[in-house]
Design a protein around this motif. Sequence first.
Motif, mmCIF file in Angstrom:
data_model
loop_
_atom_site.group_PDB
_atom_site.id
_atom_site.type_symbol
_atom_site.label_atom_id
_atom_site.label_comp_id
_atom_site.label_asym_id
_atom_site.label_seq_id
_atom_site.Cartn_x
_atom_site.Cartn_y
_atom_site.Cartn_z
ATOM 1 N N ILE A 151 0.843 -1.215 -0.206
ATOM 2 C CA ILE A 151 0.064 -0.089 -0.076
ATOM 3 C C ILE A 151 0.781 1.389 0.103
ATOM 4 C CG2 ILE A 151 -1.987 -1.145 1.060
ATOM 5 C CD1 ILE A 151 -0.947 0.263 3.662
ATOM 6 N N THR A 152 2.041 0.905 -0.335
ATOM 7 C CA THR A 152 2.790 2.348 -0.520
ATOM 8 C C THR A 152 2.392 3.165 -1.337
ATOM 9 O OG1 THR A 152 4.854 0.413 -0.207
ATOM 10 C CG2 THR A 152 5.335 2.942 -0.593
ATOM 11 N N GLU A 153 2.075 2.919 -2.380
ATOM 12 C CA GLU A 153 1.291 3.763 -3.381
ATOM 13 C C GLU A 153 0.174 4.302 -3.028
ATOM 14 O OE1 GLU A 153 3.284 4.759 -6.051
ATOM 15 O OE2 GLU A 153 4.694 3.478 -5.595
ATOM 16 N N ARG A 154 -0.713 3.363 -2.225
ATOM 17 C CA ARG A 154 -1.910 4.119 -1.671
ATOM 18 C C ARG A 154 -1.563 5.116 -0.810
ATOM 19 N NH1 ARG A 154 -5.599 0.554 1.829
ATOM 20 N NH2 ARG A 154 -5.548 -1.096 0.109
ATOM 21 N N LYS A 155 -0.702 4.953 0.107
ATOM 22 C CA LYS A 155 -0.351 5.864 1.062
ATOM 23 C C LYS A 155 0.311 7.114 0.567
ATOM 24 C CE LYS A 155 -1.221 3.759 5.057
ATOM 25 N NZ LYS A 155 -2.200 4.365 5.912
ATOM 26 N N ARG A 156 1.094 6.835 -0.578
ATOM 27 C CA ARG A 156 1.416 7.839 -1.256
ATOM 28 C C ARG A 156 0.527 8.566 -1.988
ATOM 29 N NH1 ARG A 156 6.238 5.962 -4.618
ATOM 30 N NH2 ARG A 156 7.255 5.479 -2.650
ATOM 31 N N ALA A 157 -0.665 7.910 -2.523
ATOM 32 C CA ALA A 157 -1.640 8.725 -2.834
ATOM 33 C C ALA A 157 -2.389 9.425 -1.823
ATOM 34 C CB ALA A 157 -2.399 7.645 -3.814
ATOM 35 N N GLU A 158 -2.496 8.841 -0.865
ATOM 36 C CA GLU A 158 -3.354 9.173 0.305
ATOM 37 C C GLU A 158 -2.746 10.752 0.707
ATOM 38 O OE1 GLU A 158 -5.200 5.212 2.269
ATOM 39 O OE2 GLU A 158 -3.728 6.419 3.446
ATOM 40 N N ALA A 159 -1.468 10.386 0.669
ATOM 41 C CA ALA A 159 -0.486 11.673 1.228
ATOM 42 C C ALA A 159 -0.858 12.653 0.303
ATOM 43 C CB ALA A 159 0.881 11.239 1.078
ATOM 44 N N GLN A 160 -0.858 12.289 -1.186
ATOM 45 C CA GLN A 160 -0.816 13.128 -2.229
ATOM 46 C C GLN A 160 -2.342 13.924 -1.961
ATOM 47 O OE1 GLN A 160 1.098 14.094 -4.765
ATOM 48 N NE2 GLN A 160 -0.234 15.331 -5.973
ATOM 49 N N THR A 161 -3.339 13.099 -1.858
ATOM 50 C CA THR A 161 -4.875 13.744 -1.836
ATOM 51 C C THR A 161 -4.596 14.559 -0.314
ATOM 52 O OG1 THR A 161 -5.457 11.499 -2.279
ATOM 53 C CG2 THR A 161 -7.004 13.005 -1.352
ATOM 54 N N ALA A 162 -3.945 14.098 0.501
ATOM 55 C CA ALA A 162 -4.017 14.986 1.794
ATOM 56 C C ALA A 162 -3.512 16.407 1.422
ATOM 57 C CB ALA A 162 -3.231 14.432 2.961
ATOM 58 N N PHE A 163 -2.091 16.184 0.807
ATOM 59 C CA PHE A 163 -1.504 17.250 0.345
ATOM 60 C C PHE A 163 -2.451 18.321 -0.677
ATOM 61 C CE2 PHE A 163 1.146 19.860 -2.843
ATOM 62 C CZ PHE A 163 2.142 20.177 -2.081
ATOM 63 N N MET A 164 -3.212 17.724 -1.649
ATOM 64 C CA MET A 164 -3.988 18.356 -2.471
ATOM 65 C C MET A 164 -5.184 19.072 -1.821
ATOM 66 S SD MET A 164 -2.968 18.044 -5.642
ATOM 67 C CE MET A 164 -4.215 18.168 -6.840
ATOM 68 N N ALA A 165 -5.542 18.209 -0.777
ATOM 69 C CA ALA A 165 -6.619 18.810 -0.027
ATOM 70 C C ALA A 165 -6.231 20.378 0.693
ATOM 71 C CB ALA A 165 -7.052 18.080 1.180
ATOM 72 N N ARG A 166 -4.754 20.324 0.983
ATOM 73 C CA ARG A 166 -4.308 21.504 1.688
ATOM 74 C C ARG A 166 -3.548 22.269 0.905
ATOM 75 N NH1 ARG A 166 -5.683 17.858 5.064
ATOM 76 N NH2 ARG A 166 -6.162 18.665 7.258
ATOM 77 N N HIS A 167 -3.460 22.045 -0.501
ATOM 78 C CA HIS A 167 -2.649 23.125 -1.424
ATOM 79 C C HIS A 167 -3.529 23.647 -2.688
ATOM 80 C CE1 HIS A 167 0.201 21.351 1.365
ATOM 81 N NE2 HIS A 167 1.144 22.276 1.203
ATOM 82 N N ASP A 168 -2.970 24.406 -3.238
ATOM 83 C CA ASP A 168 -3.283 24.936 -4.196
ATOM 84 C C ASP A 168 -2.839 24.204 -5.487
ATOM 85 O OD1 ASP A 168 -4.291 26.324 -6.414
ATOM 86 O OD2 ASP A 168 -2.404 27.673 -6.167
ATOM 87 N N ALA A 169 -3.752 23.638 -6.246
ATOM 88 C CA ALA A 169 -3.205 22.674 -7.459
ATOM 89 C C ALA A 169 -2.420 23.448 -8.463
ATOM 90 C CB ALA A 169 -4.539 22.019 -8.213
ATOM 91 N N LEU A 170 -2.678 24.975 -8.567
ATOM 92 C CA LEU A 170 -1.771 25.566 -9.750
ATOM 93 C C LEU A 170 -0.394 25.839 -9.262
ATOM 94 C CD1 LEU A 170 -1.738 26.906 -12.272
ATOM 95 C CD2 LEU A 170 -2.547 29.047 -11.049
#
Length: 900
Positions: free
Chosen positions: A458-477
């Motif tokens: 689930i490394t990728e999933r965790k990474r994706a989750e982290a990514q999602t978490a990051f996306m939730a807190r960051h501006d995409a642009l």
Amino acid sequence: MVFENRNLTLHGLVAVAAAILAVAVFSIALTIWALRQDAAADAARETGNIATVLAEQTARTAQSIDIVLADLDERIAALGVMTPDDLRNATGTKDFYNTLIDRLARLPQASAISVIDDRGILWSTTRRWPTPPLDLSDREYFSEQKRADTQRVFVSTPTQNRINGTWTMQFSRRINGPGAELLGVLFVGVDATYFNEIFGTIETLHNQKITLARRDGSIVAEYPSTEIVPGRKVPDGSPWYELVAKGGGNFHAEGTKGDDARLTAVRPIQAYPLVVSVGVTEDSAFANWRRRAVFLGAGTIVIVVCSIFLLRALARQLRKLMASEQSLADGKTRLAEKSTELERANLQIDAALNNITQGVCMFDEHARIVVVNQRYLDMYGLSRNVVKPGCTLRELIDHRKAVGLFKGDPEEYCREIIATIKAGKTADSLIETTDGRIAYIVQQPMAGGGWVVTHEDITERKRAEAQTAFMARHDALTGLANRLHLLEKIDEQFAWMRRTGEPFTVFTFDLDLFKAVNDSLGHPTGDALLSAVAERLRACTREQIATIARLGGDEFVLVQSSPNQQRESAIVLANRLLEAISTPYDINGHQIVIGTSIGIALAPNDGDTADELLKNADLALYRVKSEGRNGYRLFEPEMNDEAQSRHALQADLRAALARDDFEIHFQTIFDARTQLPTGAEALVRWRHPTRGMVPPGHFIQLAEEIGLIVPLGEWILRQACMAAVTWPADIKLAVNLSPAQFRNPNLVDMVAETLAATGLSPDRLELEITESVLLQKNANNLTVLYQLKSLGLSIVLDDFGTGYSSLSYLRMFPFDKIKIDRSFVSELSTRADCAAIVCAVVGLGHGLSIITTAEGVETEEQLRLLRAAGVDQVQGFLLSRPRLNVNLDFQHPVRNERAA
Ligand code: C2E
Ligand code: CA
Ligand code: CA
């Protein structure tokens, strides 16, 4: 299909069996028929034989009687009997009687020998002595012999003895005289039962009927019937007569009422007129046959019935067999299907096992691997040689440890797993491998003591989750923090501040006129600009002390933690930001220069919460904007009051237009050389009920912000035009247009209609726009400008020189007039560069045939310098202040004076 064929063969078999049976039955029937023929032939032969034998015996009897009769005849002749009387004499003697007795003794079958004379009178008889004179002329034998012409034996039908009543048949012989005339008749009486006795000796057949008859059909004797019926004959038309004529044979008589059907053999006796016939009833003739036929038939029936039963049973059995064969075949097919299914399933399982993203490992109850998929091996880089069916859990974990992909104590780990499985519990765990991958492991017990383990990377999933978490807190642009993250960060800063006492600063800023860039160069360029700005922000701030966020659009927020000298370091950073941001950008081939306005709020002074800090920084930012942008301001408590009053003002402004609180003042514009009025600029005023006269600088922006500028602008133009039509025809009217009015698609129509409605000639109207209208370099605004100009009015570039590239705008549109900004005029006498700029602009205007106007002329000095520079027109307090009734200017004696 197979079943049908078998069905066919079954039917064939049954048909063949039935045919065989039918043939058998037929041949048995034939046999029975043949047997019947045989029986008939046998009966014929037997009856024939019997008849022959009896005929012979009868013939012998007749012959012996004949011999005796012939002998007696000879004896009578020997006695010299020539006449009937001779006969009577010779035969009436005792002597002759004795001779008769003697002869009778030789004939055991005879009961009497008698002689009658030519008249039928008895002359001698063995029956009695002396001979009773009996007249026997009525007897058949007499009449027959009397008629006869030969001396043949005649057999008469039995007659009843008149003396003793017995039935006797007579064998008679004619006694001839010398001329063959009748002398008398010799006859031997034979007891009618004699033949019965003979016939009785041969009783080989049941129900045989032996008949002795004369050739004329008269029945002489019958066996076994002893009753003698005189005159009885073989029935007329019987084949008997024919056969007699033919010399013998057999015939078949159909049964009649009183008689059964018979088979009869007929044997005429040679030399005597007698016929023996032996008949047997069909019943008895065929008795044996019938018995056999019955046996055969019964046997056949039994066989047929049995065969039918057998066949049926056989067929049933066969059908069963076939059905079971079929079901066996079906079963086989199903089995085959099943096995292919199973094979497929196995393949599918294999494929599934080797294609699923999870590593799968199945253990048996002894903790030995049963199944392991490739994925599992790949996940941990394990060797097939070690990890294969049969490998124990412990060996597996040891191997994992050996390849460096297991953290912890293998023994303890194995013990724990086995204990969990034994307890029938599902266990799941998250492990981090030594190479930093994360695996989610689920142990699932199976029936029978084994278990299945799935390993999911689930490394990728965790990474994706982290990514999602990051996306939730960051501006995409831009990858900067978003509002959510910013608030978290500010809260963190507050927490940090409370722990350490270290204050922090919030900067809010936006890009000046970013909207114009977006509108004119397109969103992709706008986005690229924002990214570039974000990049610069990162570059000029240290990550450790600053959080950078984009809240949307061109709105940025920066949080700076400042351990000491908060205010100073805030100003340093603000300046650094201003510099960094305002450095020109090269984006998609466009050179873009953009300024920024920064509002600053210091925590904890300017706010106890993130919201408060942001709000206050925004107020400071607003202040920068309203002060002309491209700068920074620290929050001040008054800003709050301003903001409040601004809000109040906005509310008032909405009501003002309806309440007719606005009025138009006009400021006269003069020819620089002649100082005669050439026109007047309309400047709106707001007569506030409590605040008094509010200058446009305070409410135009507000009106733009609340969208009131469009109706207000229309109202201003109308009022101004209405005023201007009352002025002298050479006086022009200048009206300011806000950039916001250009967003109104009806602007051109509105202007045209207003001109038409008020009757002001278009060539008397000048519309003043600022560079910001052109900064929004979109085709639409330019088009609108051309359309306005085509109405016949003039377009004036206001506040010339305050923008970044004012000169370039001159190339963009054929302006009729340039208004040199007040800031140049005010410093004209003190700053040489301003004078130079004014001179340059005036020169440019002349070169391009554009009228130049200088505004804000307050001193004679300025006026002199401007005139010296060659400015065409001047406007300012020196000459005339904005006022409600401008007409005075036009009639002012100065005008006339100067004009003169
Ligand atoms: P602007 O278009 O540059 O207008 C000239 C401003 O300079 C006016 O201020 C005027 O009163 C002032 N002024 C004129 N002579 C002197 C002088 O010798 N010394 C000084 N210090 N000031 C002088 P005002 O009326 O307060 O207007 C300010 C700005 O508000 C205008 O600048 C214009 O941009 C805007 N504005 C005024 N009226 C209107 C309007 O009707 N429509 C629009 N859209 N904007 C308007
Ligand atoms: Ca103006
Ligand atoms: Ca101006």
